[in-house]
Design an enzyme around this catalytic site. Structure first.
Site, PDB file in Angstrom:
ATOM      1  N   HIS A 239     -75.862 -27.316  23.002  1.00 49.10           N
ATOM      2  CA  HIS A 239     -75.266 -27.296  21.658  1.00 49.10           C
ATOM      3  C   HIS A 239     -76.298 -26.728  20.677  1.00 49.10           C
ATOM      4  CE1 HIS A 239     -73.772 -28.987  17.853  1.00 49.10           C
ATOM      5  NE2 HIS A 239     -72.607 -29.084  18.451  1.00 49.10           N
ATOM      6  N   CYS A 277     -70.688 -23.712  19.124  1.00 47.21           N
ATOM      7  CA  CYS A 277     -70.144 -24.575  18.075  1.00 47.21           C
ATOM      8  C   CYS A 277     -70.021 -23.741  16.813  1.00 47.21           C
ATOM      9  CB  CYS A 277     -71.040 -25.786  17.858  1.00 47.21           C
ATOM     10  SG  CYS A 277     -70.479 -26.796  16.465  1.00 47.21           S
ATOM     11  N   HIS A 304     -66.779 -25.727  20.635  1.00 46.36           N
ATOM     12  CA  HIS A 304     -66.526 -26.657  19.535  1.00 46.36           C
ATOM     13  C   HIS A 304     -65.938 -25.832  18.404  1.00 46.36           C
ATOM     14  CE1 HIS A 304     -69.664 -30.057  20.399  1.00 46.36           C
ATOM     15  NE2 HIS A 304     -68.771 -29.933  21.333  1.00 46.36           N
ATOM     16  N   ASP A 360     -63.468 -29.703  16.674  1.00 46.62           N
ATOM     17  CA  ASP A 360     -64.668 -30.455  16.331  1.00 46.62           C
ATOM     18  C   ASP A 360     -64.508 -30.985  14.918  1.00 46.62           C
ATOM     19  OD1 ASP A 360     -67.139 -31.551  16.624  1.00 46.62           O
ATOM     20  OD2 ASP A 360     -68.237 -29.723  16.169  1.00 46.62           O
ATOM     21  N   HIS A 361     -64.822 -32.217  14.742  1.00 49.29           N
ATOM     22  CA  HIS A 361     -64.713 -32.893  13.449  1.00 49.29           C
ATOM     23  C   HIS A 361     -63.327 -32.663  12.846  1.00 49.29           C
ATOM     24  CE1 HIS A 361     -69.365 -32.826  12.868  1.00 49.29           C
ATOM     25  NE2 HIS A 361     -68.992 -33.261  14.052  1.00 49.29           N
ATOM     26  N   TYR A 377     -64.895 -37.860  12.969  1.00 43.59           N
ATOM     27  CA  TYR A 377     -63.973 -37.954  14.113  1.00 43.59           C
ATOM     28  C   TYR A 377     -62.724 -38.784  13.814  1.00 43.59           C
ATOM     29  CZ  TYR A 377     -67.608 -35.622  16.691  1.00 43.59           C
ATOM     30  OH  TYR A 377     -68.509 -34.685  17.116  1.00 43.59           O
TER      31      TYR A 377
HETATM   32  C1  DNO Z   1     -71.624 -33.778  16.149  1.00 46.62           C
HETATM   33  C2  DNO Z   1     -71.768 -33.208  17.502  1.00 46.62           C
HETATM   34  C3  DNO Z   1     -73.193 -33.290  18.004  1.00 46.62           C
HETATM   35  C4  DNO Z   1     -73.230 -32.940  19.475  1.00 46.62           C
HETATM   36  C5  DNO Z   1     -74.595 -32.965  20.089  1.00 46.62           C
HETATM   37  C6  DNO Z   1     -74.522 -32.374  21.471  1.00 46.62           C
HETATM   38  O1  DNO Z   1     -70.571 -34.162  15.775  1.00 46.62           O
HETATM   39  O2  DNO Z   1     -71.276 -31.954  17.594  1.00 46.62           O
HETATM   40  O3  DNO Z   1     -73.661 -34.590  17.833  1.00 46.62           O
HETATM   41  O4  DNO Z   1     -72.470 -33.864  20.175  1.00 46.62           O
HETATM   42  O5  DNO Z   1     -75.504 -32.279  19.337  1.00 46.62           O
HETATM   43  O6  DNO Z   1     -75.670 -32.699  22.185  1.00 46.62           O
END
Ligand code: DNO
Length: 406
Positions: A239, A277, A304, A360-361, A377
């Site tokens: 990530h 991401c 992501h 993501d989020h 989340y």
């Molecule tokens: C946040 C996430 C990060 C991710 C880590 C992966 O919401 O995208 O915490 O899980 O960085 O190792």
């Protein structure tokens, strides 16, 4: 693309039942309670697989644990200190145990000390929804005046320092504490919860670790781990840094396309892949996300999908988390690039042609505002994001759209 969803385990206020209704096809989770550096045992892995296999009324969820996020890399490994060799051996055992349980995709990061960093976890938008925000002046206020990192002021431009100063003076003690909590916010159930003194101690240990040295340590880690993953049929995916620029004087090595290229070419095997991401990388104006998906696509093992609105044109600056189709990243172009990559993989006969993605989020909207799930989340905000992304994927995959485009 396989539509997955992050679940923080039985304590998560967003349940397996909720994600089924959101139309999710697979689960992303981790054994957050196992301290970093220790082995993930077969028993604990199986327990989590059972927990997500059932809905509340006892019917099968039909969902499986598709992606680990994260199998964390210890600070000792990042710094090559203390127990780092044992931690590397343990990491290999955990990968082995995961592979035996049929889990093939493992996400991690190589950010020193802190994982993602925000200054506000519930910033009110004009609509009444809330989102997470990184405010550079607030962060500077934390760094210079609350954490009181030696020489911190050297890292900021004069106008940011002036604003930080004003903001700090206006903060009550409770507000200062809230700011510190936001910045060092740990994941739920994560074994580590940092105090300011812990952060100071960690920072001191990085005083002599340059970005080159950290990259070297990262490559040493991958040289050991990636071949093991390759043999097990496991795909590792790193990530990016979030935000993708250095903070607190710490080195950062996964913020740009060239960072990714350096790491992938250093250990040039398919198992050494990336999590693209769009949210983290999108906080920098010089990251071209659709282009990165096209150019690095063969090794993107996890996606992501998130959007940010940058509030400045500088590389380092404030941003907030936008709606999935809002913000500065062209999500339609990213998804089109991801679909092209899947077509290339299919043509090449790759069994991993379907790339797991997760919304993501999400912004907190409607009932999310009362449920107070894990920051970033919420159920409905993510469901909305997933629904929008799914709509684009479906449209881009439809023959009519191809016809129309011609
Ligand atoms: C946040 C996430 C990060 C991710 C880590 C992966 O919401 O995208 O915490 O899980 O960085 O190792």
């Amino acid at each position: 693309m396989k539509q997955t969803w992050r679940w923080f385990g039985p304590k998560d206020l967003v349940s397996i039942d909720d994600m089924r209704q959101a139309g999710v096809q697979g689960v992303v989770t981790a054994l957050h309670h196992v301290p970093t550096g220790l082995v993930w045992s077969p028993e604990e892995i199986t327990k989590r697989q059972r927990e997500l296999a059932w809905m509340k009324d006892g019917t099968p969820s039909g969902l499986a644990w598709d992606v680990v996020e994260s199998l964390p890399v210890s600070e000792d490994i990042k710094k090559q200190k203390g127990d780092w060799r044992t931690h590397i051996d343990n990491y290999k055992v955990s990968l082995n145990n995961l592979a035996k349980a049929g889990i093939e995709t493992v996400c991690y990061n190589f950010m020193p000390v802190l994982d993602w960093t925000r200054t506000n976890l519930a910033w009110r938008l004009p609509t009444g929804a809330t989102c997470m925000r990184f405010d550079y002046a607030d962060f500077a206020a934390f760094d210079i005046f609350i954490l009181q990192r030696p020489n911190a002021a050297k890292d900021y431009p004069a106008d940011i320092i002036a604003t930080a100063n004003e903001r700090f003076r206006a903060m009550s003690e409770a507000e200062q504490q809230a700011m510190a909590r936001n910045v060092v916010f740990g994941l739920p159930g994560a074994a580590e919860h940092f105090t300011l003194d812990d952060v100071r101690q960690h920072l001191a240990e990085y005083a002599h670790i340059s970005a080159d040295r950290l990259r070297g340590n990262f490559i040493d880690f991958l040289t050991e781990i990636a071949p093991v993953a390759e043999n097990l049929g496991v795909r590792l995916c790193c990530h990016p840094d979030d935000p993708p620029f250095d903070l607190l004087g710490l080195p950062r090595v996964m913020s740009t396309e060239s960072d990714y290229e350096a790491i992938m070419s250093a250990v040039d095997i398919p198992a050494n892949g990336i999590t693209l991401c769009t949210g983290s990388l999108g906080a920098r104006p010089d990251n071209d996300l659709p282009g990165m998906m096209d150019r690095l696509g063969a090794r993107v093992h996890f996606l992501h999908l998130r959007n940010v609105k940058r509030e400045t044109s500088h590389v380092r600056g404030s941003f907030h988390e936008a709606e999935h189709l809002g913000g500065d990243t062209d999500m339609v172009a990213v998804l089109a690039a991801a679909l092209r990559e899947e077509a290339r993989r299919k043509a090449a006969g790759r069994s991993d042609w379907s790339i797991p993605m997760r919304p993501d989020h999400g912004q907190d909207i409607l009932d999310d505002l009362h449920r107070q799930a894990q920051p970033g989340y919420p159920s409905i905000g993510r469901l909305k994001g997933l629904a929008e992304l799914r709509g684009i994927i479906q449209a881009l995959s439809h023959p009519q759209v191809g016809l129309h485009a011609r």
